[in-house]
Design an enzyme around this catalytic site. Sequence first.
Site, mmCIF file in Angstrom:
data_model
loop_
_atom_site.group_PDB
_atom_site.id
_atom_site.type_symbol
_atom_site.label_atom_id
_atom_site.label_comp_id
_atom_site.label_asym_id
_atom_site.label_seq_id
_atom_site.Cartn_x
_atom_site.Cartn_y
_atom_site.Cartn_z
ATOM 1 N N ASP A 185 -6.500 0.355 -7.325
ATOM 2 C CA ASP A 185 -6.589 1.775 -6.967
ATOM 3 C C ASP A 185 -6.419 2.622 -8.232
ATOM 4 O OD1 ASP A 185 -3.910 0.902 -7.105
ATOM 5 O OD2 ASP A 185 -3.195 2.423 -5.696
ATOM 6 N N TRP A 198 4.814 -7.143 -8.257
ATOM 7 C CA TRP A 198 3.870 -6.021 -8.341
ATOM 8 C C TRP A 198 4.270 -4.997 -9.385
ATOM 9 C CZ3 TRP A 198 4.704 -0.773 -7.059
ATOM 10 C CH2 TRP A 198 5.922 -0.470 -6.426
ATOM 11 N N TYR A 229 -3.780 -3.506 -10.109
ATOM 12 C CA TYR A 229 -3.796 -2.465 -9.075
ATOM 13 C C TYR A 229 -5.141 -1.750 -9.183
ATOM 14 C CZ TYR A 229 0.613 -2.691 -6.617
ATOM 15 O OH TYR A 229 1.622 -3.076 -5.769
ATOM 16 N N ASP A 265 2.167 0.422 8.004
ATOM 17 C CA ASP A 265 2.770 1.261 6.970
ATOM 18 C C ASP A 265 3.211 2.595 7.574
ATOM 19 O OD1 ASP A 265 3.486 2.316 4.321
ATOM 20 O OD2 ASP A 265 2.250 0.670 3.581
ATOM 21 N N TRP A 299 -4.738 -0.388 -2.651
ATOM 22 C CA TRP A 299 -4.108 0.602 -1.775
ATOM 23 C C TRP A 299 -5.104 1.733 -1.571
ATOM 24 C CZ3 TRP A 299 -0.062 -1.556 0.246
ATOM 25 C CH2 TRP A 299 0.689 -2.475 -0.482
ATOM 26 N N THR A 300 -5.092 2.320 -0.374
ATOM 27 C CA THR A 300 -6.223 3.206 -0.049
ATOM 28 C C THR A 300 -5.825 4.655 0.265
ATOM 29 O OG1 THR A 300 -6.147 2.484 2.266
ATOM 30 C CG2 THR A 300 -7.616 1.265 0.786
ATOM 31 N N GLU A 301 -4.754 5.134 -0.365
ATOM 32 C CA GLU A 301 -4.373 6.536 -0.135
ATOM 33 C C GLU A 301 -5.554 7.481 -0.368
ATOM 34 O OE1 GLU A 301 -2.490 4.378 -1.787
ATOM 35 O OE2 GLU A 301 -0.349 4.747 -1.449
ATOM 36 N N GLU A 360 10.043 -0.892 -1.929
ATOM 37 C CA GLU A 360 10.330 0.550 -1.878
ATOM 38 C C GLU A 360 11.200 0.942 -0.681
ATOM 39 O OE1 GLU A 360 6.447 2.292 -4.164
ATOM 40 O OE2 GLU A 360 6.145 1.847 -2.044
ATOM 41 N N HIS A 404 8.547 1.331 4.736
ATOM 42 C CA HIS A 404 7.142 1.570 5.081
ATOM 43 C C HIS A 404 6.938 1.394 6.588
ATOM 44 C CE1 HIS A 404 5.478 2.206 1.082
ATOM 45 N NE2 HIS A 404 6.351 1.301 0.659
HETATM 46 C C1 ACM Z 1 3.726 -1.701 -3.613
HETATM 47 O O1 ACM Z 1 2.790 -1.334 -4.332
HETATM 48 N N1 ACM Z 1 4.562 -0.813 -3.102
HETATM 49 C C2 ACM Z 1 3.911 -3.096 -3.272
#
Ligand code: ACM
Length: 533
Positions: free
Chosen positions: A421, A394, A419, A189, A471-473, A328, A264
């Site tokens: 997160d 998604w 999701y 990413d 997702w781990t931001e 994205e 990404h």
């Molecule tokens: C995504 O959450 N951008 C796949």
Amino acid sequence: MRHLISVIMSVAALLAAVPALAVSIVPQPVSVRENRSVVRLPETLVFYGRSAELKDLAEVWGESFSSLAGFRTGSERNANVKLYTDASMAKEEYSLEVSVENGVVIRGGSPAGVWWGMQTLAQILLQTSGGEGKPFMVPGLMIEDRPHFPYRAGMLDCCRHFFTVDEVKEFIDILALHKLNVFHWHLTDDQGWRIEIRKYPLLTEIGAVRKETLVGSLDAKPEIYDGLPYGKGCFFTREQIRDVVAYAAARQVTIIPEIEMPGHAEAALASYPWLGCRGEGYEVWPTWGVNEEIFCVGKESTFRFLEDVLDEVCDLFPGEYIHIGGDEVPYVRWEECPDCQALMKREGITDVAHLQGYLFSHIEKYLNAKGKRIIGWDEILDAGVTPTATVMSWRGPSGGIRAARQGNHVIMVPNTYFYLDYYQTRDPRRYGEPQGIGGYVPLSKSYSFDPYDQLSEEERQYITGIQANLWTEYISSFEHVQQMILPRYTALSEVSWSEGKTDMENFRSRVKAVMLPMYDLLGLNYARYGFYE
Ligand code: ACM
Ligand code: ZN
């Protein structure tokens, strides 16, 4: 009158004699029949399996559940847990019988089916344990069970924050505990490239490290950074990946690696700037969101790079699917790049988005020739998707619905339901939830997901399965990972495995009866607050 009363009384007695099920199971099996017998099983269980594969499963089970029961292997005659494969059953199907005569007998259509039966066994034992050093007192029962969807998955983002091999293995254990059979491993990413590629060592020398990390909310102005370099040495070596692949296989989990393109990708561009349209000025990204710096598709060298990377990836991962991202992607760089513009002219491409379709169909052909199939995020529907790509929906379920209607295979991972997160409570500050990316997905919301909503009988066959993403931001420790996926993985598990769902109260009571105690037993951290909404 007296006669009527006695009839009523005997009906009442009959009803009272039909006991509620003594054991709760998550995900709900196809059928569970308990009888009145009670089977006493010793504190140390003796497992039997004829083949090497079944013996291995027994060993892995013994390790995984050492805090639940003692374990050893033995002969068919003296074993009290007997494992068999039965070719007449579907691959992941199993039956589990507990009887005074035979103890526990688990039959599966393949080692996978047997393994899921062994997860059910752990849940039964947990609820029938007499305590440390005491036997299990298990009701005589017969369970018949099989999964509804062949694809049941969890994704872990190891780019925004890195997790060690041991933590990744623990993640795989957690998948297996919920009868989930796919681990989607997000490895590249903007904020970090985390897979060793021999031919391009700078990907992990330069591309793994960012100079600092955004720690405040995305909306906070000015943005708040920690000022600390992150990620040196944080990548998976080839040996580690082979080890993790084998670990997953032993737990009947297949790994799908994700190599993101064309977006990404800034960590790759920072490592090898010739991969981008501008050719310079890149950094491993310290912030979150959508990044304009993407791979240049106008240069042949980009294609060679991606093919080289995928050669090594295919060599490491034996599974059929490779995820190639596709989400994205802003097209501003392609619009201004002479090489990308020249490619459009040469190929007669009039819409810049279709350059992404051009890239994907090239990469898909390349991977097909190696016996692999591709998965892409739902944006590929607008970029010119081929009929053979699997679409991962998604942005809600709508992309998946659209894809199924046009005959593409679909994996549903709608952010609105899966999701993980996203916050688990309506009022995160009041409940003390840690800083997160936003959103609101309580357990009940995940459980309410209907993967077939709006789809005809014909269209439904294209829904291959369901997944949850992490997702781990804002998730930097594995304890925090656990708290985000547990107990919400119970909903993922049941929605993807069970044919028919129960109501929320029934589901919640089973989760309380078996899954929360299982997490406690195994020392897993789980969210208490999200559970009650
Ligand atoms: C995504 O959450 N951008 C796949
Ligand atoms: Zn370009």
